[in-house]
Design a protein around this motif. Structure first.
Motif, mmCIF file in Angstrom:
data_model
loop_
_atom_site.group_PDB
_atom_site.id
_atom_site.type_symbol
_atom_site.label_atom_id
_atom_site.label_comp_id
_atom_site.label_asym_id
_atom_site.label_seq_id
_atom_site.Cartn_x
_atom_site.Cartn_y
_atom_site.Cartn_z
ATOM 1 N N PRO A 52 62.057 52.491 -28.398
ATOM 2 C CA PRO A 52 63.112 51.656 -28.989
ATOM 3 C C PRO A 52 63.988 50.963 -27.944
ATOM 4 O O PRO A 52 64.330 49.788 -28.109
ATOM 5 N N LEU A 53 64.337 51.684 -26.868
ATOM 6 C CA LEU A 53 65.174 51.076 -25.830
ATOM 7 C C LEU A 53 64.456 49.915 -25.151
ATOM 8 O O LEU A 53 65.058 48.866 -24.899
ATOM 9 N N PHE A 55 62.050 48.115 -26.454
ATOM 10 C CA PHE A 55 61.929 47.025 -27.419
ATOM 11 C C PHE A 55 63.239 46.255 -27.554
ATOM 12 O O PHE A 55 63.246 45.025 -27.580
ATOM 13 N N ILE A 56 64.357 46.958 -27.643
ATOM 14 C CA ILE A 56 65.668 46.299 -27.732
ATOM 15 C C ILE A 56 65.917 45.447 -26.490
ATOM 16 O O ILE A 56 66.396 44.307 -26.580
ATOM 17 N N GLN A 59 63.947 42.292 -26.737
ATOM 18 C CA GLN A 59 64.571 41.346 -27.656
ATOM 19 C C GLN A 59 65.774 40.659 -27.005
ATOM 20 O O GLN A 59 65.989 39.467 -27.195
ATOM 21 N N GLY A 77 58.411 44.429 -34.068
ATOM 22 C CA GLY A 77 59.391 45.484 -34.305
ATOM 23 C C GLY A 77 59.170 46.186 -35.624
ATOM 24 O O GLY A 77 59.221 47.418 -35.721
ATOM 25 N N PHE A 81 57.836 50.067 -35.566
ATOM 26 C CA PHE A 81 58.843 51.071 -35.917
ATOM 27 C C PHE A 81 59.058 51.239 -37.413
ATOM 28 O O PHE A 81 59.833 52.094 -37.836
ATOM 29 N N GLU A 85 63.756 50.956 -39.289
ATOM 30 C CA GLU A 85 64.058 51.055 -37.856
ATOM 31 C C GLU A 85 63.731 49.757 -37.140
ATOM 32 O O GLU A 85 64.453 49.342 -36.230
ATOM 33 N N TYR A 89 66.406 47.770 -34.811
ATOM 34 C CA TYR A 89 66.177 47.479 -33.385
ATOM 35 C C TYR A 89 66.150 45.975 -33.143
ATOM 36 O O TYR A 89 66.666 45.499 -32.128
ATOM 37 N N ASN A 90 65.521 45.221 -34.058
ATOM 38 C CA ASN A 90 65.535 43.762 -33.939
ATOM 39 C C ASN A 90 66.970 43.242 -33.969
ATOM 40 O O ASN A 90 67.359 42.409 -33.153
ATOM 41 N N ILE A 92 69.872 44.793 -33.381
ATOM 42 C CA ILE A 92 70.663 45.168 -32.200
ATOM 43 C C ILE A 92 70.308 44.277 -31.009
ATOM 44 O O ILE A 92 71.183 43.711 -30.346
ATOM 45 N N GLY A 93 69.022 44.141 -30.733
ATOM 46 C CA GLY A 93 68.583 43.349 -29.589
ATOM 47 C C GLY A 93 68.966 41.886 -29.690
ATOM 48 O O GLY A 93 69.450 41.284 -28.728
#
Length: 197
Positions: A52-53, A55-56, A59, A77, A81, A85, A89-90, A92-93
């Motif tokens: 996740p980190l 991926f973020i 993004q 994403g 995930f 999720e 994550y999408n 946030i990034g």
């Protein structure tokens, strides 16, 4: 580094990102990812914390510097995930990346923007900045719709008098609809194609 050189370098990196994205999509297609999303999740299953980190971070970078098409990373994403999720994550990034792009536009102004976007794209949207109130309205509408060049507009917004608070509120409220539209259109479109082929 001249603007022409930086644009050429960015175009090369973007092309490489597009080629890698196409290759990865074909690879995932052969793995049956669009028929069984567990297959792709297995690819990143060993990186439960860093996945996740990473991926973020990807993004965030792709918003500021378009190394891969945003739509592809959005769909990835969700596929990797899951819908909930993946959306988080999408979101946030992209929000962090948008805030960084706005801040860079504000801090470094036109010289940086000319390095990151083509003159043709710049000329197409710079007229939006003539009227501050109109730009804010157009910007809010564009962020809400999934067809606008959000990354470019975030950079250009940094050239306006728009407050960081107003920009942040527009991004926070407008991005969810765009992320959902892109993600699910690409994911379910891919699943539909996999059933036809």
């Amino acid at each position: 580094m001249s603007t022409a050189t930086s644009r050429r370098l960015l175009n090369i990196v973007s092309l490489a990102g597009l080629i890698i994205s196409i290759w990865f999509t074909i690879y995932c297609f052969h793995l049956g990812v669009f028929k069984n999303t567990a297959a792709l999740r297995d690819l990143v299953g060993h990186a439960e914390f860093f996945g996740p980190l990473l991926f973020i971070a990807l993004q965030i970078v792709q918003v500021v510097i378009p190394i891969i098409p945003g739509g592809i990373s959005l769909a990835a994403g969700v596929l990797i995930f899951g819908p909930v999720e993946g959306f988080v994550y999408n979101y946030i990034g992209i929000v962090i990346g948008s805030l960084i792009a706005f801040s860079l536009g504000r801090r470094f102004g036109k010289p940086l923007i000319h390095h990151l976007i083509s003159q043709k794209t710049y000329a197409r949207y710079i007229g939006w900045l003539d009227n501050q109130n109109r730009f804010t309205k157009l910007f809010a509408i564009a962020i809400f719709l999934p067809v606008a060049p959000d990354d470019v507009l975030c950079l250009l917004a940094g050239l306006t008098k728009m407050s960081f608070k107003t920009f942040t509120m527009i991004i926070l409220l407008g991005k969810p609809a765009t992320i959902l539209a892109y993600s699910y259109a690409l994911v379910y479109g891919g699943m539909f194609l996999s059933h036809i082929i």
